[in-house]
Write a protein that holds these residues in place. Structure first.
Motif, PDB file in Angstrom:
ATOM      1  N   ILE A 132      75.132  80.696 -50.743  1.00 26.82           N
ATOM      2  CA  ILE A 132      74.033  81.644 -50.889  1.00 26.82           C
ATOM      3  C   ILE A 132      74.108  82.659 -49.748  1.00 26.82           C
ATOM      4  N   GLY A 133      74.054  83.936 -50.089  1.00 27.55           N
ATOM      5  CA  GLY A 133      73.913  84.946 -49.048  1.00 27.55           C
ATOM      6  C   GLY A 133      72.505  84.865 -48.465  1.00 27.55           C
ATOM      7  N   GLU A 134      72.417  84.587 -47.177  1.00 27.97           N
ATOM      8  CA  GLU A 134      71.101  84.319 -46.579  1.00 27.97           C
ATOM      9  C   GLU A 134      70.191  85.547 -46.694  1.00 27.97           C
ATOM     10  N   PRO A 135      69.047  85.384 -47.362  1.00 20.15           N
ATOM     11  CA  PRO A 135      68.157  86.533 -47.543  1.00 20.15           C
ATOM     12  C   PRO A 135      67.202  86.706 -46.364  1.00 20.15           C
ATOM     13  N   ALA A 136      66.733  87.904 -46.207  1.00 19.90           N
ATOM     14  CA  ALA A 136      65.619  88.151 -45.290  1.00 19.90           C
ATOM     15  C   ALA A 136      64.325  88.127 -46.102  1.00 19.90           C
ATOM     16  N   ASP A 137      63.251  87.662 -45.467  1.00 15.16           N
ATOM     17  CA  ASP A 137      61.906  87.747 -46.049  1.00 15.16           C
ATOM     18  C   ASP A 137      61.723  86.852 -47.274  1.00 15.16           C
ATOM     19  N   GLY A 138      62.468  85.736 -47.332  1.00 11.63           N
ATOM     20  CA  GLY A 138      62.301  84.800 -48.433  1.00 11.63           C
ATOM     21  C   GLY A 138      63.259  83.628 -48.313  1.00 11.63           C
ATOM     22  N   THR A 139      63.163  82.687 -49.246  1.00  9.91           N
ATOM     23  CA  THR A 139      63.958  81.469 -49.189  1.00  9.91           C
ATOM     24  C   THR A 139      64.513  81.152 -50.579  1.00  9.91           C
ATOM     25  N   VAL A 140      65.755  80.681 -50.606  1.00  9.22           N
ATOM     26  CA  VAL A 140      66.381  80.220 -51.853  1.00  9.22           C
ATOM     27  C   VAL A 140      66.570  78.711 -51.775  1.00  9.22           C
ATOM     28  N   THR A 141      66.109  78.004 -52.802  1.00 10.96           N
ATOM     29  CA  THR A 141      66.324  76.561 -52.940  1.00 10.96           C
ATOM     30  C   THR A 141      67.060  76.303 -54.253  1.00 10.96           C
ATOM     31  N   ALA A 142      67.501  75.054 -54.463  1.00 10.38           N
ATOM     32  CA  ALA A 142      68.310  74.758 -55.643  1.00 10.38           C
ATOM     33  C   ALA A 142      68.014  73.369 -56.185  1.00 10.38           C
ATOM     34  N   THR A 143      68.218  73.203 -57.495  1.00 10.89           N
ATOM     35  CA  THR A 143      68.236  71.902 -58.156  1.00 10.89           C
ATOM     36  C   THR A 143      69.467  71.862 -59.052  1.00 10.89           C
ATOM     37  N   THR A 144      69.936  70.651 -59.415  1.00 10.09           N
ATOM     38  CA  THR A 144      71.132  70.532 -60.238  1.00 10.09           C
ATOM     39  C   THR A 144      70.957  69.452 -61.287  1.00 10.09           C
ATOM     40  N   THR A 145      71.674  69.610 -62.413  1.00  9.92           N
ATOM     41  CA  THR A 145      71.687  68.587 -63.451  1.00  9.92           C
ATOM     42  C   THR A 145      72.714  67.506 -63.154  1.00  9.92           C
ATOM     43  N   SER A 171      71.916  65.511 -54.861  1.00  3.59           N
ATOM     44  CA  SER A 171      70.601  65.960 -54.408  1.00  3.59           C
ATOM     45  C   SER A 171      70.821  67.239 -53.607  1.00  3.59           C
ATOM     46  N   SER A 172      70.222  68.325 -54.078  1.00  2.12           N
ATOM     47  CA  SER A 172      70.464  69.601 -53.418  1.00  2.12           C
ATOM     48  C   SER A 172      69.832  69.627 -52.029  1.00  2.12           C
ATOM     49  N   THR A 173      70.596  70.150 -51.068  1.00  4.01           N
ATOM     50  CA  THR A 173      70.080  70.357 -49.710  1.00  4.01           C
ATOM     51  C   THR A 173      69.935  71.840 -49.400  1.00  4.01           C
ATOM     52  N   ILE A 174      70.219  72.689 -50.366  1.00  5.05           N
ATOM     53  CA  ILE A 174      70.146  74.131 -50.109  1.00  5.05           C
ATOM     54  C   ILE A 174      68.707  74.543 -49.823  1.00  5.05           C
ATOM     55  N   ASN A 175      68.544  75.210 -48.701  1.00  2.68           N
ATOM     56  CA  ASN A 175      67.244  75.734 -48.275  1.00  2.68           C
ATOM     57  C   ASN A 175      67.572  76.906 -47.350  1.00  2.68           C
ATOM     58  N   CYS A 176      67.753  78.079 -47.954  1.00  4.20           N
ATOM     59  CA  CYS A 176      68.428  79.181 -47.287  1.00  4.20           C
ATOM     60  C   CYS A 176      67.510  80.390 -47.151  1.00  4.20           C
ATOM     61  N   GLY A 177      67.329  80.846 -45.923  1.00  5.70           N
ATOM     62  CA  GLY A 177      66.503  82.023 -45.682  1.00  5.70           C
ATOM     63  C   GLY A 177      65.458  81.734 -44.623  1.00  5.70           C
ATOM     64  N   THR A 178      64.262  82.213 -44.846  1.00  8.55           N
ATOM     65  CA  THR A 178      63.181  81.998 -43.887  1.00  8.55           C
ATOM     66  C   THR A 178      62.893  80.521 -43.701  1.00  8.55           C
ATOM     67  N   GLY A 179      63.021  79.736 -44.795  1.00  8.60           N
ATOM     68  CA  GLY A 179      62.650  78.324 -44.741  1.00  8.60           C
ATOM     69  C   GLY A 179      63.712  77.404 -44.205  1.00  8.60           C
ATOM     70  N   GLY A 180      64.938  77.866 -44.026  1.00  5.60           N
ATOM     71  CA  GLY A 180      65.991  76.989 -43.522  1.00  5.60           C
ATOM     72  C   GLY A 180      67.317  77.702 -43.440  1.00  5.60           C
ATOM     73  N   ASP A 181      68.331  76.989 -42.942  1.00  5.84           N
ATOM     74  CA  ASP A 181      69.636  77.621 -42.738  1.00  5.84           C
ATOM     75  C   ASP A 181      70.760  76.892 -43.485  1.00  5.84           C
ATOM     76  N   VAL A 182      70.407  76.075 -44.478  1.00  8.55           N
ATOM     77  CA  VAL A 182      71.435  75.419 -45.290  1.00  8.55           C
ATOM     78  C   VAL A 182      71.735  76.327 -46.478  1.00  8.55           C
ATOM     79  N   CYS A 183      72.847  77.040 -46.398  1.00  6.07           N
ATOM     80  CA  CYS A 183      73.133  78.087 -47.386  1.00  6.07           C
ATOM     81  C   CYS A 183      74.373  77.798 -48.224  1.00  6.07           C
TER      82      CYS A 183
END
Length: 206
Positions: A127-140, A144-156
């Motif tokens: 994930i390209g780390e965004p400014a002013d927001g956060t990207v999270t993920a789920t998968t089928t 277990s997704s650990t992505i938490n990228c942006g304001t809320g975390g640095d796992v991208c």
């Protein structure tokens, strides 16, 4: 029977000799041998504790003839990080184990046996780390997704299973959710999500 006369000791199972003098005969019996055959996998290597089995990425020795009632331990090692050990098949399907990402299977040789293993391909999602927001993920898939990228975390970035089944027939999907910070709104996706409207983007891991 479990034993036979090795042809290296006699030329056949029958020994004939003219009884012109006293004779002493002592045949040698050895265990019968049965094949342990490994189906060559993609994404890893299966090795054997005896018999020189080394089948997969690491070699092409995929079968060994082993003595009746002998034991062999098969070890399945994935080509990490692009693959992971996922499942055993064949004679190891019900007895094989996976511990800390490495497969192990103990067999007793009483008949010809075939073994396989599935190494699950892994797809790296970044994930390209965004400014002013956060990207999270789920998968089928199984991850277990650990992505938490942006304001809320640095796992991208994270690797995900490419498929959801051991026959590698159903592609997994990852759904990304973009959540804006206060006083901001979601505007657009770029990259592989470009053109998707709304803050949720679902990717098929092909």
């Amino acid at each position: 029977t479990a034993y036979e006369i090795p042809k290296r000791d006699w030329s056949s199972d029958v020994c004939s000799s003219d009884l012109t003098d006293d004779r002493v005969v002592a045949p040698t019996f050895a265990p019968k041998q049965y094949a342990v055959a490994v189906t060559k996998p993609t994404g890893g290597t299966i090795t054997g504790s005896v018999g020189d089995i080394n089948c997969g990425t690491g070699g092409n020795a995929c079968s060994a003839d082993l003595d009746f009632d002998s034991s062999v331990t098969l070890t399945a090692t994935a080509d990490t990080p692009a693959y992971r050990m996922y499942a055993w098949g064949g004679a190891c399907e019900s007895v094989g184990t996976i511990v800390a990402g490495v497969g192990s299977c103990d067999l007793t040789v009483t008949f010809t046996q075939t073994v396989s293993a599935v190494f699950m391909p892994r797809v790296l999602l970044t994930i390209g780390e965004p400014a002013d927001g956060t990207v999270t993920a789920t998968t089928t898939g199984a991850d277990s997704s650990t992505i938490n990228c942006g304001t809320g975390g640095d796992v991208c970035s994270q690797r995900f299973d490419k498929f959801t089944t051991a026959d590698l027939s159903t592609n997994a999907q990852v759904t990304l959710t973009a959540t804006p910070d206060s006083d901001f709104r979601f505007y657009a996706w770029t990259g592989d999500c470009a053109g998707v409207s709304g803050a949720n983007c679902t990717l098929s891991l092909t």
